[in-house]
Design a protein around this motif. Structure first.
Motif, short mmCIF file in Angstrom:
data_model
loop_
_atom_site.label_atom_id
_atom_site.label_comp_id
_atom_site.label_asym_id
_atom_site.label_seq_id
_atom_site.Cartn_x
_atom_site.Cartn_y
_atom_site.Cartn_z
N TRP A 199 69.24 43.34 46.85
CA TRP A 199 69.11 44.80 46.88
C TRP A 199 68.78 45.36 45.50
O TRP A 199 67.97 46.27 45.35
CB TRP A 199 70.39 45.40 47.42
CG TRP A 199 70.44 46.90 47.34
CD1 TRP A 199 71.05 47.66 46.42
CD2 TRP A 199 69.80 47.80 48.24
NE1 TRP A 199 70.85 48.99 46.66
CE2 TRP A 199 70.09 49.11 47.80
CE3 TRP A 199 69.02 47.63 49.39
CZ2 TRP A 199 69.62 50.23 48.45
CZ3 TRP A 199 68.57 48.76 50.05
CH2 TRP A 199 68.86 50.04 49.58
N ARG A 200 69.39 44.80 44.47
CA ARG A 200 69.12 45.27 43.11
C ARG A 200 67.71 44.88 42.65
O ARG A 200 67.13 45.54 41.79
CB ARG A 200 70.15 44.70 42.14
CG ARG A 200 71.55 45.30 42.32
CD ARG A 200 72.45 44.91 41.17
NE ARG A 200 72.69 43.46 41.17
CZ ARG A 200 73.73 42.88 41.77
NH1 ARG A 200 74.62 43.62 42.44
NH2 ARG A 200 73.89 41.57 41.72
N GLU A 201 67.14 43.83 43.18
CA GLU A 201 65.81 43.38 42.79
C GLU A 201 64.69 44.13 43.50
O GLU A 201 63.51 43.90 43.18
CB GLU A 201 65.67 41.87 43.08
CG GLU A 201 66.55 41.01 42.19
CD GLU A 201 66.41 39.54 42.53
OE1 GLU A 201 65.68 39.25 43.51
OE2 GLU A 201 67.04 38.71 41.86
N ARG A 202 65.02 45.00 44.43
CA ARG A 202 63.97 45.70 45.16
C ARG A 202 63.26 46.70 44.23
O ARG A 202 63.85 47.27 43.31
CB ARG A 202 64.55 46.43 46.38
CG ARG A 202 64.97 45.49 47.49
CD ARG A 202 65.41 46.25 48.72
NE ARG A 202 65.80 45.33 49.78
CZ ARG A 202 64.98 44.79 50.65
NH1 ARG A 202 63.68 45.04 50.57
NH2 ARG A 202 65.43 43.97 51.59
N VAL A 203 62.01 46.93 44.54
CA VAL A 203 61.16 47.79 43.71
C VAL A 203 61.43 49.25 44.07
O VAL A 203 61.66 49.59 45.23
CB VAL A 203 59.68 47.44 43.92
CG1 VAL A 203 58.78 48.28 43.01
CG2 VAL A 203 59.46 45.95 43.68
N LEU A 204 61.40 50.12 43.05
CA LEU A 204 61.57 51.55 43.26
C LEU A 204 60.24 52.19 43.58
O LEU A 204 59.19 51.84 43.02
CB LEU A 204 62.17 52.21 42.01
CG LEU A 204 63.56 51.71 41.58
CD1 LEU A 204 63.98 52.40 40.31
CD2 LEU A 204 64.58 51.90 42.68
N ASP A 205 60.24 53.16 44.49
CA ASP A 205 59.02 53.88 44.82
C ASP A 205 58.83 55.06 43.89
O ASP A 205 59.54 55.21 42.87
CB ASP A 205 59.04 54.32 46.29
CG ASP A 205 60.26 55.19 46.58
OD1 ASP A 205 61.02 55.49 45.64
OD2 ASP A 205 60.44 55.59 47.76
N ASP A 206 57.87 55.96 44.19
CA ASP A 206 57.57 57.10 43.32
C ASP A 206 58.74 58.08 43.20
O ASP A 206 58.88 58.76 42.18
CB ASP A 206 56.33 57.84 43.86
CG ASP A 206 55.11 56.92 43.87
OD1 ASP A 206 55.13 55.92 43.11
OD2 ASP A 206 54.18 57.20 44.64
N GLN A 207 59.59 58.17 44.27
CA GLN A 207 60.71 59.10 44.25
C GLN A 207 61.99 58.45 43.71
O GLN A 207 63.05 59.07 43.74
CB GLN A 207 60.96 59.63 45.66
CG GLN A 207 59.77 60.38 46.24
CD GLN A 207 60.05 60.86 47.65
OE1 GLN A 207 61.12 60.60 48.18
NE2 GLN A 207 59.07 61.55 48.23
N GLY A 208 61.91 57.27 43.23
CA GLY A 208 63.09 56.60 42.71
C GLY A 208 63.96 55.95 43.73
O GLY A 208 65.10 55.57 43.44
N MET A 209 63.47 55.80 44.97
CA MET A 209 64.22 55.16 46.06
C MET A 209 63.77 53.72 46.19
O MET A 209 62.60 53.40 45.97
CB MET A 209 63.97 55.90 47.38
CG MET A 209 64.29 57.39 47.31
SD MET A 209 66.05 57.73 47.07
CE MET A 209 66.68 57.16 48.64
N ARG A 210 64.71 52.87 46.53
CA ARG A 210 64.39 51.45 46.69
C ARG A 210 63.63 51.22 47.99
O ARG A 210 63.96 51.78 49.04
CB ARG A 210 65.65 50.60 46.67
CG ARG A 210 66.40 50.67 45.34
CD ARG A 210 67.53 49.68 45.29
NE ARG A 210 68.31 49.81 44.05
CZ ARG A 210 67.98 49.25 42.90
NH1 ARG A 210 66.88 48.51 42.83
NH2 ARG A 210 68.73 49.43 41.83
N VAL A 211 62.63 50.43 47.96
CA VAL A 211 61.81 50.11 49.13
C VAL A 211 62.57 49.13 50.00
O VAL A 211 62.89 48.01 49.56
CB VAL A 211 60.45 49.54 48.71
CG1 VAL A 211 59.61 49.24 49.94
CG2 VAL A 211 59.72 50.52 47.79
#
Length: 214
Positions: A199-211
C-alpha cells in the motif's frame, strides 16, 4: 290474377331438452347455475388452527395425559406437530396407521399399530421432583439463560439431549471434482505486513490519492 302467396320459412327451433343429449343438458345447466352454488357441493370451510406462541413441550419430554379418553397414560414425546398443535406420544392413543414397513423397497403402506397424535392441551410435563403432572413457567438464571420451571415444585426442567440429534442422519459427503482440498481452504494467504508495504509503494495520482488499481 290472384297475388302469389309467399312461402313462410319456419325458423329452425333451438334444440330443446328432447333433442339434447344428457351431457349437453348437464353442461348447459351448470353454466346457468354452477355446481358450487349448492350448499352440499361447496368445499368445507375449516377453521384456522390458532398458533401457539410459546411451546413448553419439545421432543423427548416425558408427559402425562390429563384430559381425554387416555387420561393417566404416560410416555415420551416422539414428534411435535406445531402446525396442527398436536403431539405424538410413545404408547399413547395406539391404533392402526398406514405406514411404510422398514426395508420395503416397493414402498407399500400397510396397517401398523402405532401411536396417533393427541392435542397439545391434553398433556402436562412430568415434574422431575414429585413425578406428577405440572404446569410450566419460564424463568431466567443469573447468567441470563431462560429455563423451564415446574410450577408444582419449582425445579428446573432441562431440555432433553435428544434435541441435539437429527431426525435423519446427515448423508455422507463425498468430495466432488470441484471441491477444494481442506489444506488449501485452511491455508493462510493474507499477510497484513506485506499488504501494508504494498500500500505504501502505490503511486500517487494528481490529487494526492493512492491509485488502488494499476
Amino acid at each position: 290474377t290472384k297475388p302469389r302467396r309467399r312461402r313462410r320459412c319456419r325458423a329452425r327451433a333451438a334444440p330443446g331438452p328432447a333433442t339434447m343429449s344428457r351431457a349437453s343438458r348437464l353442461s348447459e345447466f351448470l353454466v346457468q347455475r354452477p355446481l358450487r352454488s349448492y350448499p352440499w357441493a361447496r368445499p368445507k370451510r375449516r377453521k384456522p388452527v390458532p398458533e401457539i406462541g410459546r411451546w413448553n413441550v419439545v421432543r423427548g419430554d416425558s408427559v402425562v395425559v390429563v384430559n381425554g379418553p387416555h387420561r393417566g397414560q404416560r410416555g415420551v414425546v416422539q414428534h411435535v406437530l406445531r402446525k396442527q398443535n398436536r403431539l405424538i406420544v410413545e404408547g399413547v392413543n395406539v391404533g392402526d396407521r398406514m405406514l411404510y414397513s422398514k426395508g420395503d423397497e416397493d414402498r407399500v403402506k400397510t396397517p401398523t399399530k402405532a401411536p396417533r397424535s393427541i392435542h397439545y392441551s391434553n398433556v402436562n410435563l412430568v415434574c422431575p421432583v414429585t413425578n406428577l403432572p405440572t404446569r410450566v413457567a419460564r424463568r431466567f438464571l443469573d447468567d441470563g439463560t431462560r429455563v423451564r420451571v415446574a410450577v408444582r415444585s419449582g425445579a428446573i426442567i432441562d431440555k432433553p439431549a435428544v434435541l441435539k440429534e437429527r431426525h435423519r442422519p446427515a448423508p455422507p459427503h463425498a468430495p466432488g471434482p470441484l471441491d477444494a482440498d481442506e489444506a488449501m481452504v485452511l491455508e493462510v494467504t493474507y499477510d497484513p505486513e506485506e499488504d501494508a508495504r504494498r500500500w505504501r509503494e502505490r503511486v500517487l495520482d494528481d490529487q494526492g490519492m493512492r491509485v488502488l488499481y494499476d
